[in-house]
Write a protein that holds these residues in place. Structure first.
Motif, PDB file in Angstrom:
ATOM      1  N   ASN A   1      -6.504  -3.069   6.723  1.00  7.02           N
ATOM      2  CA  ASN A   1      -7.463  -3.923   6.807  1.00  7.02           C
ATOM      3  C   ASN A   1      -8.746  -3.713   7.558  1.00  7.02           C
ATOM      4  N   ASN A   2      -8.658  -2.690   8.421  1.00  2.67           N
ATOM      5  CA  ASN A   2      -9.936  -2.270   9.184  1.00  2.67           C
ATOM      6  C   ASN A   2     -10.286  -0.861   8.615  1.00  2.67           C
ATOM      7  N   LEU A   3     -11.673  -1.020   8.181  1.00  4.48           N
ATOM      8  CA  LEU A   3     -12.383  -0.019   7.321  1.00  4.48           C
ATOM      9  C   LEU A   3     -13.590   0.329   8.536  1.00  4.48           C
ATOM     10  N   SER A   4     -13.826   1.452   8.551  1.00  8.43           N
ATOM     11  CA  SER A   4     -15.049   1.875   9.076  1.00  8.43           C
ATOM     12  C   SER A   4     -15.635   3.229   8.710  1.00  8.43           C
ATOM     13  N   THR A   5     -17.092   3.301   8.829  1.00 11.90           N
ATOM     14  CA  THR A   5     -17.903   4.631   8.347  1.00 11.90           C
ATOM     15  C   THR A   5     -17.187   5.818   9.095  1.00 11.90           C
ATOM     16  N   GLY A   6     -17.036   7.115   8.248  1.00 14.53           N
ATOM     17  CA  GLY A   6     -16.470   8.093   8.516  1.00 14.53           C
ATOM     18  C   GLY A   6     -14.538   8.124   8.612  1.00 14.53           C
ATOM     19  N   GLN A   7     -14.136   7.045   8.380  1.00 13.45           N
ATOM     20  CA  GLN A   7     -12.754   7.011   8.323  1.00 13.45           C
ATOM     21  C   GLN A   7     -12.217   7.608   7.102  1.00 13.45           C
ATOM     22  N   SER A   8     -11.147   8.334   7.259  1.00 13.25           N
ATOM     23  CA  SER A   8     -10.322   9.272   6.258  1.00 13.25           C
ATOM     24  C   SER A   8      -9.085   8.247   5.946  1.00 13.25           C
ATOM     25  N   LEU A   9      -8.702   7.909   4.818  1.00 10.89           N
ATOM     26  CA  LEU A   9      -7.766   7.476   4.219  1.00 10.89           C
ATOM     27  C   LEU A   9      -6.599   8.115   3.651  1.00 10.89           C
ATOM     28  N   PRO A  10      -5.569   7.711   3.642  1.00  5.96           N
ATOM     29  CA  PRO A  10      -4.292   8.741   3.354  1.00  5.96           C
ATOM     30  C   PRO A  10      -4.379   9.104   1.833  1.00  5.96           C
ATOM     31  N   ASP A  11      -3.912  10.263   1.579  1.00  4.82           N
ATOM     32  CA  ASP A  11      -3.613  10.464   0.117  1.00  4.82           C
ATOM     33  C   ASP A  11      -2.297   9.724  -0.591  1.00  4.82           C
ATOM     34  N   ALA A  12      -2.614   9.957  -1.894  1.00  6.13           N
ATOM     35  CA  ALA A  12      -1.382   9.065  -2.359  1.00  6.13           C
ATOM     36  C   ALA A  12      -0.978   9.949  -3.937  1.00  6.13           C
ATOM     37  N   ASP A  13      -0.075   9.627  -4.384  1.00  5.35           N
ATOM     38  CA  ASP A  13       0.196  10.431  -5.631  1.00  5.35           C
ATOM     39  C   ASP A  13       1.486   9.692  -6.475  1.00  5.35           C
ATOM     40  N   VAL A  14       1.650  10.051  -7.721  1.00  7.64           N
ATOM     41  CA  VAL A  14       2.536   9.416  -8.421  1.00  7.64           C
ATOM     42  C   VAL A  14       3.154  10.431  -9.445  1.00  7.64           C
ATOM     43  N   LEU A  15       4.293  10.834  -9.828  1.00  4.22           N
ATOM     44  CA  LEU A  15       4.784  11.606 -10.682  1.00  4.22           C
ATOM     45  C   LEU A  15       5.639  10.848 -11.512  1.00  4.22           C
ATOM     46  N   MET A  16       5.459  10.953 -12.863  1.00  4.99           N
ATOM     47  CA  MET A  16       6.339  10.281 -14.006  1.00  4.99           C
ATOM     48  C   MET A  16       7.025  11.505 -14.766  1.00  4.99           C
TER      49      MET A  16
END
Length: 223
Positions: free
Chosen positions: A121-136
């Motif tokens: 919900n709280n975004l800010s300049t310079g913020q890093s977001l978590p990686d994600a992945d999917v395996l089928m």
């Protein structure tokens, strides 16, 4: 290759549509309709995705979508769910896989695993977001075929105003890299414009050389 491109495009378009009750950045009132139009590197329409919010109950929103090609022919339609968290929303990739999307594997056993895509919900300049992945994993005894897609280097770069056919929006700009592998490998960099109350209003995808290869725009929005 066509299957990889279809799944890749689907994840990019669909991973940015969530609930207003979960996040201030995404619209999800029941009955809300919106359209994302995809364009190729020559700015020609390559596909259209129409969404409608069918239901929001408890902590889960249910969306119905239709995907059309550049000639308006429907490629597939289905629905999927998105889950609320204390911090925002998360996308469970396995819930997004429609029977049509993996239709050529309908007589085989298909497993989906991975890490959910989180939008806080709280975004800010310079913020890093978590990686994600999917395996089928498609089981075809005695062999297994795997399709892997990774979202990484996700970062909030700043704020920009963006105009699309749906209007003008004040946005956070998020950059990230993607890598998709299913026999062949596709590695791209991406730039996403995210508007409060509307979700994704623009996205651009670039190849390894930094050349624009596709973009997506919010082309209509109706509550």
């Amino acid at each position: 290759m066509r299957t990889l491109i279809l799944i890749y495009s689907f994840f990019l378009a669909t991973s940015t549509t969530f609930s207003q009750d979960c996040s201030k950045y995404f619209p999800m009132d029941e009955g809300t309709k919106f359209q994302i139009t995809n364009y190729d590197k020559k700015d020609k329409v390559s596909g259209v995705m129409d969404y409608v919010v069918k239901e929001f109950s408890g902590n889960t929103a249910t969306l119905f979508y239709e995907m059309h090609d550049e000639k308006g022919k429907m490629i597939l339609s289905s629905e999927y769910g998105v889950t609320c968290t204390d911090d925002g929303i998360k996308v469970d990739f396995s819930s997004m896989m429609s029977p049509e999307l993996i239709g050529q594997y309908k007589d085989m056993e298909v497993e989906m695993t991975g890490t959910d895509l989180l939008y806080p919900n709280n975004l800010s300049t310079g913020q890093s977001l978590p990686d994600a992945d999917v395996l089928m994993t498609v089981k075809m005894p005695p062999l297994n075929m795997k399709m892997n897609m990774n979202f990484f280097n996700r970062k909030v770069e700043g704020n920009e105003s963006v105009t699309t056919p749906a209007g003008t929006f004040d946005c956070y700009v998020i950059t990230f890299d993607t890598e998709a592998k299913m026999g062949v490998k596709m590695t791209n960099s991406n730039k996403l414009w995210l508007a409060e109350g509307y979700g994704m209003v623009k996205q651009e995808t670039y190849n390894k050389k930094g050349d624009l290869i596709s973009k997506s725009l919010l082309t209509s929005f109706e509550k």
